[in-house]
Design a protein around this motif. Sequence first.
Motif, PDB file in Angstrom:
ATOM      1  N   SER A  38      -8.177  39.294  50.008  1.00 15.45           N
ATOM      2  CA  SER A  38      -9.522  40.415  49.977  1.00 15.45           C
ATOM      3  C   SER A  38      -8.924  42.162  50.491  1.00 15.45           C
ATOM      4  CB  SER A  38     -10.467  39.727  51.215  1.00 15.45           C
ATOM      5  OG  SER A  38      -9.170  39.526  52.180  1.00 15.45           O
ATOM      6  N   LEU A  39      -7.553  42.105  50.863  1.00 13.49           N
ATOM      7  CA  LEU A  39      -7.289  42.852  52.012  1.00 13.49           C
ATOM      8  C   LEU A  39      -6.604  43.993  50.742  1.00 13.49           C
ATOM      9  CD1 LEU A  39      -6.784  42.112  55.048  1.00 13.49           C
ATOM     10  CD2 LEU A  39      -8.639  43.242  54.693  1.00 13.49           C
ATOM     11  N   ILE A  40      -5.712  43.577  48.949  1.00  9.40           N
ATOM     12  CA  ILE A  40      -5.240  44.265  48.567  1.00  9.40           C
ATOM     13  C   ILE A  40      -5.973  45.626  48.035  1.00  9.40           C
ATOM     14  CG2 ILE A  40      -4.278  43.901  46.176  1.00  9.40           C
ATOM     15  CD1 ILE A  40      -3.448  41.058  46.388  1.00  9.40           C
ATOM     16  N   GLY A  41      -4.850  46.409  48.209  1.00 15.95           N
ATOM     17  CA  GLY A  41      -5.738  47.807  48.474  1.00 15.95           C
ATOM     18  C   GLY A  41      -5.808  48.493  49.475  1.00 15.95           C
ATOM     19  N   THR A  42      -6.131  47.715  50.031  1.00 21.78           N
ATOM     20  CA  THR A  42      -5.534  48.430  51.685  1.00 21.78           C
ATOM     21  C   THR A  42      -3.907  48.522  52.021  1.00 21.78           C
ATOM     22  OG1 THR A  42      -6.633  47.258  52.752  1.00 21.78           O
ATOM     23  CG2 THR A  42      -7.817  47.911  51.471  1.00 21.78           C
ATOM     24  N   LEU A 168       2.193  54.827  41.502  1.00 28.10           N
ATOM     25  CA  LEU A 168       1.856  54.642  42.893  1.00 28.10           C
ATOM     26  C   LEU A 168       1.321  55.179  42.924  1.00 28.10           C
ATOM     27  CD1 LEU A 168       5.875  56.235  44.227  1.00 28.10           C
ATOM     28  CD2 LEU A 168       4.771  53.544  44.027  1.00 28.10           C
ATOM     29  N   PHE A 169      -0.054  56.122  41.721  1.00 29.01           N
ATOM     30  CA  PHE A 169      -1.483  56.673  41.859  1.00 29.01           C
ATOM     31  C   PHE A 169      -2.087  55.381  41.388  1.00 29.01           C
ATOM     32  CE2 PHE A 169       1.555  60.091  42.416  1.00 29.01           C
ATOM     33  CZ  PHE A 169       1.806  60.517  43.458  1.00 29.01           C
ATOM     34  N   THR A 170      -3.967  55.351  42.039  1.00 27.55           N
ATOM     35  CA  THR A 170      -4.752  55.111  41.238  1.00 27.55           C
ATOM     36  C   THR A 170      -5.243  56.075  39.814  1.00 27.55           C
ATOM     37  OG1 THR A 170      -6.644  56.376  42.959  1.00 27.55           O
ATOM     38  CG2 THR A 170      -5.375  54.484  42.951  1.00 27.55           C
ATOM     39  N   SER A 171      -6.383  55.499  39.297  1.00 27.04           N
ATOM     40  CA  SER A 171      -6.441  56.266  37.642  1.00 27.04           C
ATOM     41  C   SER A 171      -7.279  57.594  38.392  1.00 27.04           C
ATOM     42  CB  SER A 171      -7.544  55.680  37.831  1.00 27.04           C
ATOM     43  OG  SER A 171      -8.994  54.767  38.069  1.00 27.04           O
ATOM     44  N   ASN A 176      -1.908  54.982  45.414  1.00 22.19           N
ATOM     45  CA  ASN A 176      -1.919  53.776  45.038  1.00 22.19           C
ATOM     46  C   ASN A 176      -1.814  52.061  45.874  1.00 22.19           C
ATOM     47  OD1 ASN A 176      -3.170  51.015  43.917  1.00 22.19           O
ATOM     48  ND2 ASN A 176      -1.395  50.762  41.961  1.00 22.19           N
ATOM     49  N   PHE A 177      -2.539  51.907  46.812  1.00 23.53           N
ATOM     50  CA  PHE A 177      -2.158  50.835  47.942  1.00 23.53           C
ATOM     51  C   PHE A 177      -1.833  49.902  47.562  1.00 23.53           C
ATOM     52  CE2 PHE A 177      -4.941  53.972  50.260  1.00 23.53           C
ATOM     53  CZ  PHE A 177      -3.973  53.907  51.596  1.00 23.53           C
TER      54      PHE A 177
END
Length: 325
Positions: A38-42, A168-171, A176-177
Amino acid sequence: MRNQYFILLAVLFIFSMNIIAQEYPLVTLQDIQGIPDSLIGTDPPSPLNGDTVRVRGIALVSTVIDPDTNRGVIISAGNRWASYIQDPESNLWGGLNIIQNDTSTALAQGTFFDLVDSAQIVEFTGIVTEYNTTTELILITAPQPIPVTILGSEPKRPTPIELELSDLFTSTGGYNFDAEKYEGMLVTFRNVITSDRATNGNFKINDFNGHSAFIYNQSRYFKTGTAGIIPGYQPPLNGSYLEYLTGIVTTRTDGYYIVPVYPGDVGPVLQSPPLVSNIKRDIVEVTSNQPVEISAKIEDLDGTVSEARVYSHHHPASARVRWRD
């Protein structure tokens, strides 16, 4: 007889400290670094933040250059000792920064952290802590130091995880956490171009799609001047095309920092930009329509210079530049 007495005392001390260490739970690197789905991406703190634990891993870097002949540290951390460990099987969420704050007293040196060598399997006892956004284990040195336990060794460090800078980056171009799962682990980027070369040894690597990462000179093998280990070391020239760069992933509020550790972690320069120096013009202050001769020394480090041009911001025409062999 006296030496035997002191050796016996040392053995008894280590044995008693190891008994104390057993009071703390043995956890995995994933227990320290992993986060719920639930915390992936943070980027939350470790679920064990503040806990005292035991943890095992393979050392990615020696604490000091040589404990007998050169006790200079490799990883810069002020007056502290530092290293990184990783899951020997390279399972994700499997890296950690190890720190010892007190290194000056004879008592604190009873951790024997300074004896840890690269590729050894080691057990550490310490307190899980967050520094900026990087998770660390602070070794216990008081009221009594708890020694590290060297469990074995491997022929070499783990094979680095192959990544692209885009990982290392989002789209949308943000950090990218999800890449937090690589924190403290050894990774490799291939076919990268350098930029932002700094006088202290820091620089950046870039791909061909606008992604970049900071190359942090935390290892003294990549520091310039008297702070460095290699006399005369300089980072690659801006625009150098590297075959690969290997380093440990660390996190900061402004992005991911990659820490190469040993000289071989920065791959060979496949193509280097020319080195331009001694740029001169024969007239200091130029008036309108006045011809100017510009000269420069241009060295191609991996080829020859066949032609050079200078372009004026205010005039579309170009002029040839003289160079010296």
